[in-house]
Design an enzyme around this catalytic site. Structure first.
Site, mmCIF file in Angstrom:
data_model
loop_
_atom_site.group_PDB
_atom_site.id
_atom_site.type_symbol
_atom_site.label_atom_id
_atom_site.label_comp_id
_atom_site.label_asym_id
_atom_site.label_seq_id
_atom_site.Cartn_x
_atom_site.Cartn_y
_atom_site.Cartn_z
ATOM 1 N N GLU A 148 4.753 2.339 -3.337
ATOM 2 C CA GLU A 148 5.215 2.538 -1.957
ATOM 3 C C GLU A 148 6.594 3.190 -1.984
ATOM 4 O O GLU A 148 7.511 2.696 -2.639
ATOM 5 C CB GLU A 148 5.280 1.216 -1.196
ATOM 6 C CG GLU A 148 5.784 1.414 0.225
ATOM 7 C CD GLU A 148 5.704 0.171 1.086
ATOM 8 O OE1 GLU A 148 6.629 -0.044 1.902
ATOM 9 O OE2 GLU A 148 4.731 -0.600 0.950
ATOM 10 N N HIS A 187 -4.987 -6.853 5.322
ATOM 11 C CA HIS A 187 -4.811 -8.196 4.780
ATOM 12 C C HIS A 187 -5.847 -9.085 5.474
ATOM 13 O O HIS A 187 -6.173 -8.859 6.643
ATOM 14 C CB HIS A 187 -3.429 -8.772 5.094
ATOM 15 C CG HIS A 187 -2.274 -7.990 4.553
ATOM 16 N ND1 HIS A 187 -1.748 -6.908 5.210
ATOM 17 C CD2 HIS A 187 -1.511 -8.167 3.440
ATOM 18 C CE1 HIS A 187 -0.718 -6.437 4.532
ATOM 19 N NE2 HIS A 187 -0.554 -7.176 3.445
ATOM 20 N N ASP A 237 13.308 -2.904 4.318
ATOM 21 C CA ASP A 237 12.075 -2.114 4.330
ATOM 22 C C ASP A 237 11.797 -1.635 5.753
ATOM 23 O O ASP A 237 11.256 -2.378 6.563
ATOM 24 C CB ASP A 237 10.938 -3.013 3.830
ATOM 25 C CG ASP A 237 9.777 -2.239 3.271
ATOM 26 O OD1 ASP A 237 9.849 -1.015 3.257
ATOM 27 O OD2 ASP A 237 8.799 -2.873 2.847
#
Length: 477
Positions: free
Chosen positions: A309, A142, A348
């Site tokens: 994912e 990122h 997550d």
């Protein structure tokens, strides 16, 4: 008293002399040493870690590959080309082990406690050394992971440019480059209502500017894909949300991204990464099917693919295999974030995938897809909070790579042996009849089917043989 003062002065002189004549500083991460604060620091980050090599299944060395043999050819393709493994910069070099209930637990020796450009450059050097020792050619980032946010957009871009120039320099003489880049549109308070779906037009414009820059630097570094993950693109309640308008805005945002990709000559794939929730209660790209429907509705189906994912699949109530197959049969399988979640945990967890059975199912989809390039397998996975040794970073990635390699070997065994494929063929054998072909070709209307139903009478329904299918699958493990 004068003798004491003279002695202290002499000690200071000796200490100063030793600093001047000392060898260039190093950063012995495995020995608890400290790093220089200089932008020009060039020491070893992992002096006690060797270059990781393949030693075979019988090896007991935790710093060696047992199943991943990069140059080995399987089904006409080198193992490294089946996977195109990538290291996630954010988890590997920005993960601290902190959680909502506790402070950071990881204090890597090269960190100086700042979020400076100097520290960002040091992390980038550590990243490249890590990649080279693993034998991995790709990494993902990122924008705000690799360079600090500034007080203005201009300052943020300047910080990013400095770090990107170092990355460009470090790439020279190697095959290393980004698998994909992306913009972080979820951490800063300005994005609390989203970026492309924000209720504030100024935030939308800021998000567009940030993505524009992130696309530019990804292209500059030779990145092969660009990812959109909409962590804040959704809603907390529909009571204050104009869903239709927000989805229209999101589509306009993606259209602008497609146009800019073409304008700058970026040949990489644009990827959307589905996730149902977290941090937002309900994200608009809930799962692969939802994302595919969005792309079709807005005429973007030929411009994007999906980054699946595995942990996000868990959160959406699916298996990773389900999400991969949904993407594959729609021609949208573009990349895989190789991790796993905990079925007993509702968030997550981003764990390294170590379940060989799950890895085998993943690779069955990839083989049917003909591979994953120009995408790859990005380890969007982090060490557990309690794993705090530098060598754990290597062990985790080695374990993940070996697990996927075993999955590939098992999947090939299953497909080449043929029993499972034959079971599926037999299950649908009646569809190979004349009537089945007529239906599949769209040549059988309801009146014709009613006539056939009367001719056949009560149809015979065969066993699905699920237990046999599971037995065949497990025999390959």
């Amino acid at each position: 008293m004068k003798k004491v003062e003279f002695f202290m002065l002499l000690l200071c002189f000796i200490a100063a002399s030793s600093l001047v004549s000392a060898d260039p500083p190093t950063c012995p991460a495995d020995l608890g040493g400290k790093c220089s604060d200089s932008d020009d620091w060039q020491g070893d980050f992992f002096p006690e870690i060797p270059k990781i090599k393949y030693e075979g299944p019988s090896s007991k060395n935790p710093l060696a590959y047992r199943w991943y043999n990069a140059e080995e050819e399987i089904l006409g393709k080198k193992m490294k080309d089946w996977f195109r493994f990538s290291v996630a910069f954010w988890h590997t070099f920005r993960g601290t082990g902190g959680d909502p209930f506790g402070a950071a637990t990881k204090y890597w020796p090269w960190e100086d406690g700042t979020n400076s450009v100097s520290m960002a450059k040091r992390r980038m050097r550590a990243n490249f050394e890590f990649l080279k020792k693993l034998g991995v050619d790709w990494w993902c980032f990122h924008d705000r992971d690799i360079a600090p946010d500034g007080t203005t957009l201009e300052e943020s871009n300047k910080n990013l440019d400095e770090v990107i120039e170092l990355a460009k320099e470090l790439q020279k003489g190697s095959k290393i480059k980004p698998l994909w880049g992306t913009a972080q549109l979820f951490l800063h308070p300005r994005y609390m209502h989203g970026g492309a779906t924000s209720s504030e037009v100024g935030v939308y414009a800021y998000a567009a500017a940030q993505v524009k820059k992130a696309m530019e630097v990804t292209h500059y570094l030779g990145g092969e894909n660009y990812v959109f993950w909409g962590g804040r693109e959704g809603y907390q309640t529909l009571l204050n949300t104009d869903m239709g308008r927000e989805l229209d805005h999101l589509a306009r945002f993606f259209e602008a991204a497609v146009a800019y990709k073409k304008k700058i000559g970026f040949k990489g794939t644009l990827l959307i990464e589905p996730k149902p929730q977290e941090p937002t209660k309900h994200q608009y790209d809930w799962d692969a099917a939802t994302a595919a429907n969005f792309l079709r509705k807005y005429g973007l189906i030929d411009e994007f693919k999906l980054n699946i994912e595995c942990n996000h699949a868990t959160l959406s109530g699916h298996t990773c295999h389900h999400e991969l197959e949904t993407a594959r049969i729609n021609g949208l399988l573009g990349n895989i974030d190789a991790n796993t979640g905990d079925a007993q945990t509702g968030w997550d967890t981003d764990q390294f995938l170590t379940d060989v059975g799950e890895a085998t199912m993943v690779m069955m989809s990839v083989i049917k897809n003909g591979g994953i390039a120009p995408g790859g397998f990005n380890f969007d996975a982090k060490l557990r909070r309690e794993s705090t040794d530098v060598e754990d970073l290597f062990i985790a990635h080695i374990s993940g790579m070996d697990t996927m390699a075993r999955g590939l070997r098992n999947a090939v065994k299953i497909l080449e042996e043929g029993s499972l494929s034959e079971l599926v063929r037999k299950r649908y054998a009646t569809w190979d009849s004349e009537l089945g072909k007529q239906i599949e070709e769209g040549k059988a209307d309801f009146e014709y089917l009613e006539k056939k139903a009367k001719e056949f009478g009560e149809p015979k329904v065969s066993s699905a043989k699920q237990e046999l299918a599971e037995m065949i699958f497990q025999s390959a493990m």
